[in-house]
Design a protein around this motif. Structure first.
Motif, PDB file in Angstrom:
ATOM      1  N   VAL A  30       0.839  -1.200   0.000  1.00 23.64           N
ATOM      2  CA  VAL A  30       0.000   0.000   0.000  1.00 23.64           C
ATOM      3  C   VAL A  30       0.882   1.260   0.000  1.00 23.64           C
ATOM      4  CG1 VAL A  30      -1.699   1.330   1.338  1.00 23.64           C
ATOM      5  CG2 VAL A  30      -1.976  -1.154   1.038  1.00 23.64           C
ATOM      6  N   ALA A  31       1.963   1.206   0.806  1.00 24.84           N
ATOM      7  CA  ALA A  31       2.877   2.367   0.874  1.00 24.84           C
ATOM      8  C   ALA A  31       3.515   2.663  -0.484  1.00 24.84           C
ATOM      9  CB  ALA A  31       3.963   2.117   1.924  1.00 24.84           C
ATOM     10  N   ALA A  32       3.707   1.632  -1.288  1.00 22.31           N
ATOM     11  CA  ALA A  32       4.330   1.831  -2.600  1.00 22.31           C
ATOM     12  C   ALA A  32       3.296   2.076  -3.697  1.00 22.31           C
ATOM     13  CB  ALA A  32       5.187   0.614  -2.953  1.00 22.31           C
ATOM     14  N   PHE A  33       2.281   1.185  -3.751  1.00 24.50           N
ATOM     15  CA  PHE A  33       1.379   1.203  -4.906  1.00 24.50           C
ATOM     16  C   PHE A  33      -0.054   1.600  -4.577  1.00 24.50           C
ATOM     17  CE2 PHE A  33       4.718  -1.892  -6.148  1.00 24.50           C
ATOM     18  CZ  PHE A  33       5.196  -1.222  -7.269  1.00 24.50           C
ATOM     19  N   GLY A  34      -0.337   1.866  -3.302  1.00 22.61           N
ATOM     20  CA  GLY A  34      -1.684   2.287  -2.937  1.00 22.61           C
ATOM     21  C   GLY A  34      -2.009   3.651  -3.544  1.00 22.61           C
ATOM     22  N   LYS A  35      -3.249   4.118  -3.281  1.00 22.27           N
ATOM     23  CA  LYS A  35      -3.684   5.409  -3.861  1.00 22.27           C
ATOM     24  C   LYS A  35      -2.721   6.528  -3.514  1.00 22.27           C
ATOM     25  CE  LYS A  35      -8.630   5.215  -4.503  1.00 22.27           C
ATOM     26  NZ  LYS A  35      -9.738   5.018  -3.566  1.00 22.27           N
ATOM     27  N   LYS A  36      -2.222   6.480  -2.254  1.00 16.43           N
ATOM     28  CA  LYS A  36      -1.305   7.546  -1.823  1.00 16.43           C
ATOM     29  C   LYS A  36       0.128   7.028  -1.776  1.00 16.43           C
ATOM     30  CE  LYS A  36      -4.907   9.749   0.877  1.00 16.43           C
ATOM     31  NZ  LYS A  36      -5.577   9.657   2.186  1.00 16.43           N
ATOM     32  N   GLY A  37       0.396   5.943  -2.471  1.00 21.37           N
ATOM     33  CA  GLY A  37       1.711   5.311  -2.434  1.00 21.37           C
ATOM     34  C   GLY A  37       2.785   6.149  -3.134  1.00 21.37           C
ATOM     35  N   GLU A  38       4.019   5.893  -2.727  1.00 21.39           N
ATOM     36  CA  GLU A  38       5.126   6.685  -3.255  1.00 21.39           C
ATOM     37  C   GLU A  38       5.338   6.410  -4.740  1.00 21.39           C
ATOM     38  OE1 GLU A  38       8.724   6.827  -0.795  1.00 21.39           O
ATOM     39  OE2 GLU A  38       7.490   6.143   0.897  1.00 21.39           O
ATOM     40  N   MET A  39       5.254   5.139  -5.148  1.00 17.91           N
ATOM     41  CA  MET A  39       5.428   4.804  -6.569  1.00 17.91           C
ATOM     42  C   MET A  39       4.280   5.376  -7.396  1.00 17.91           C
ATOM     43  SD  MET A  39       8.102   3.402  -7.689  1.00 17.91           S
ATOM     44  CE  MET A  39       7.565   2.825  -9.284  1.00 17.91           C
ATOM     45  N   THR A  40       3.084   5.310  -6.802  1.00 19.88           N
ATOM     46  CA  THR A  40       1.918   5.839  -7.503  1.00 19.88           C
ATOM     47  C   THR A  40       2.109   7.332  -7.782  1.00 19.88           C
ATOM     48  OG1 THR A  40       0.645   4.266  -6.209  1.00 19.88           O
ATOM     49  CG2 THR A  40      -0.616   5.892  -7.455  1.00 19.88           C
ATOM     50  N   ALA A  41       2.615   8.040  -6.768  1.00 19.63           N
ATOM     51  CA  ALA A  41       2.837   9.483  -6.914  1.00 19.63           C
ATOM     52  C   ALA A  41       3.826   9.756  -8.043  1.00 19.63           C
ATOM     53  CB  ALA A  41       3.348  10.056  -5.597  1.00 19.63           C
ATOM     54  N   ILE A  42       4.903   8.955  -8.083  1.00 20.25           N
ATOM     55  CA  ILE A  42       5.923   9.174  -9.116  1.00 20.25           C
ATOM     56  C   ILE A  42       5.334   8.910 -10.499  1.00 20.25           C
ATOM     57  CG2 ILE A  42       8.032   8.214 -10.116  1.00 20.25           C
ATOM     58  CD1 ILE A  42       9.293   8.319  -7.491  1.00 20.25           C
ATOM     59  N   LEU A  43       4.623   7.789 -10.608  1.00 23.31           N
ATOM     60  CA  LEU A  43       4.061   7.446 -11.921  1.00 23.31           C
ATOM     61  C   LEU A  43       3.082   8.526 -12.373  1.00 23.31           C
ATOM     62  CD1 LEU A  43       3.603   3.622 -11.314  1.00 23.31           C
ATOM     63  CD2 LEU A  43       5.226   4.678 -12.894  1.00 23.31           C
ATOM     64  N   ARG A  44       2.361   9.100 -11.381  1.00 21.51           N
ATOM     65  CA  ARG A  44       1.408  10.162 -11.733  1.00 21.51           C
ATOM     66  C   ARG A  44       2.126  11.433 -12.169  1.00 21.51           C
ATOM     67  NH1 ARG A  44      -2.172   9.881  -6.974  1.00 21.51           N
ATOM     68  NH2 ARG A  44      -3.644   8.249  -7.537  1.00 21.51           N
ATOM     69  N   GLY A  45       3.324  11.665 -11.555  1.00 21.36           N
ATOM     70  CA  GLY A  45       4.076  12.890 -11.851  1.00 21.36           C
ATOM     71  C   GLY A  45       4.771  12.900 -13.200  1.00 21.36           C
ATOM     72  N   MET A  46       4.751  11.762 -13.869  1.00 27.32           N
ATOM     73  CA  MET A  46       5.408  11.620 -15.173  1.00 27.32           C
ATOM     74  C   MET A  46       5.010  12.738 -16.154  1.00 27.32           C
ATOM     75  SD  MET A  46       7.555   9.230 -15.567  1.00 27.32           S
ATOM     76  CE  MET A  46       8.001   8.546 -14.013  1.00 27.32           C
ATOM     77  N   GLY A  47       3.707  13.017 -16.142  1.00 25.58           N
ATOM     78  CA  GLY A  47       3.182  13.988 -17.108  1.00 25.58           C
ATOM     79  C   GLY A  47       3.837  15.373 -16.994  1.00 25.58           C
ATOM     80  N   ALA A  48       4.284  15.710 -15.778  1.00 22.38           N
ATOM     81  CA  ALA A  48       4.835  17.040 -15.551  1.00 22.38           C
ATOM     82  C   ALA A  48       6.285  17.171 -16.016  1.00 22.38           C
ATOM     83  CB  ALA A  48       4.722  17.386 -14.068  1.00 22.38           C
ATOM     84  N   LEU A  49       6.918  16.063 -16.377  1.00 21.35           N
ATOM     85  CA  LEU A  49       8.335  16.081 -16.781  1.00 21.35           C
ATOM     86  C   LEU A  49       8.492  16.757 -18.146  1.00 21.35           C
ATOM     87  CD1 LEU A  49       9.567  12.485 -15.861  1.00 21.35           C
ATOM     88  CD2 LEU A  49      10.203  14.620 -14.735  1.00 21.35           C
ATOM     89  N   PRO A  50       9.660  17.360 -18.353  1.00 23.84           N
ATOM     90  CA  PRO A  50       9.928  17.893 -19.687  1.00 23.84           C
ATOM     91  C   PRO A  50       9.897  16.754 -20.702  1.00 23.84           C
ATOM     92  CG  PRO A  50      11.741  18.394 -18.142  1.00 23.84           C
ATOM     93  CD  PRO A  50      10.760  17.566 -17.407  1.00 23.84           C
TER      94      PRO A  50
END
Ligand code: PHE
Length: 339
Positions: A30-50
């Motif tokens: 859950v800490a990695a892949f849950g809704k508020k998981g760290e990996m989930t956050a990173i994967l979501r942040g992909m769009g903001a990358l150059p």
């Protein structure tokens, strides 16, 4: 971003390795892949990358995700197996032990011998017939010339049931039932239970088994009866067996006889089994009484026939050296398992 991914990977990998149970492993997932998981956050942040960084970082993020997921799955399998082993050890259950063997059923000696007798007669062209255990007075007595006042009708010998019916005292009523419904040529044997108000002892029982035989055709005489029973005797006990016919009386046959077989055990010299006689009584028999044929609608001027009735239980006892009739009816598993 790269460093961050690597840090997350190292951290979760170490946590997965260290996880001591399925519950803590789930917390890590859950800490990695849950809704508020760290990996989930990173994967979501992909769009903001150059745009130029996206493919490289994207690929790396996917690899980290796949690696962690695989690690989680492996660990989960390991922990489940460990949990199962622990549960089994706790219950003291060893699934590798061989199962409990189901006991095989055994055929009753009377059933084995009945089949053997029927097979011999079937080989001679006889068919198998059957009748009810609870009989009418007519079929069990009257139609067989056993009229009121006959000693066989005594309540001391016969079980009477409601409605004036009886538990059949012999298999001879099957002769009547068959002749009522079939025309000659007739050749049948009828095995079945019979009942008499006897106390249980070594040679008597209130229930026992008989095999009835009936053959009706044109020109049948005593020689056919002797021939049939002699062929039967040899098939059952071997070529050396001899037969002997003694005059007797039955209400439904005329003339009547009892047939003895030479002792299968001593061959006629006399032993314990034949009680020193050299002969063993096997059956009652005779030529079907003309009145019996006529009563069933078969013209005794045209047809004649023979009938016989033998005890099956005694043959089974002799066959297997069973010392007491009681053993055939008690259903003691220790006894029956021998067959
Ligand atoms: N029914 C007779 C009995 O029970 C045996 C028998 C059958 C005799 C057929 C003659 C013919 O003893």
């Amino acid at each position: 971003m790269k460093e961050e991914l690597l840090a997350i990977q190292t951290k979760f990998a170490a946590e997965i390795d260290a996880a001591g149970g399925l519950a803590s492993l789930e917390d890590i997932r859950v800490a990695a892949f849950g809704k508020k998981g760290e990996m989930t956050a990173i994967l979501r942040g992909m769009g903001a990358l150059p745009a130029e960084e996206r493919p490289v970082i994207g690929q790396m993020a996917n690899e980290v995700r796949a690696g962690l997921e695989e690690k989680l799955a492996e660990k989960k399998l390991m922990l489940s197996k460990a949990a199962m082993d622990e549960e089994m050890a706790r219950q003291g259950l060893d699934v590798t032990l061989p199962g409990v063997k189901r006991a095989m059923g055994h055929r009753h000696p009377v059933a084995i011998v009945t089949e053997e007798l029927c097979k011999i007669f079937m080989g001679m062209g006889y068919e198998i017939a059957e009748g009810p255990d609870v009989e009418t007075d007519y079929h069990n007595f009257e139609a067989l010339n056993i009229y009121s006042g006959h000693p066989a009708r005594d309540e001391q010998d016969t079980f009477y049931v409601e409605g004036g019916r009886v538990l059949r005292t012999h298999t001879s009523p099957v002769q009547i039932r068959y002749m009522e419904n079939n025309r000659p040529p007739i050749a049948i044997v009828a095995p079945g239970k019979v009942f008499r108000a006897d106390e249980l002892d070594a040679t008597h029982s209130p229930v026992f088994h008989q095999l009835e035989g009936l053959l009706v055709d044109k020109g049948i005489h005593m020689g056919h009866l002797k021939g049939a029973l002699t062929v039967f005797a040899k098939a059952l006990f071997g070529e050396d067996v001899k037969t002997r016919f003694r005059p007797h009386h039955f209400a439904f046959t005329e003339p009547s006889a009892e047939v003895d077989f030479s002792c299968f055990s001593c061959g006629g010299k006399g032993c314990r089994i034949c009680k020193g006689e050299g002969w063993i009584e096997m059956a009652g028999c005779g030529m079907v009484h003309p009145k019996v044929l006529a009563r069933c609608g078969i013209d005794p001027e045209v047809y004649s026939g023979f009938a016989f009735g033998m005890g099956i239980d005694r043959i089974a006892m002799q066959r297997y050296g069973i010392p007491h009739l009681r053993l055939l009816f008690e259903n003691d598993m220790k006894f029956l398992q021998q067959f």
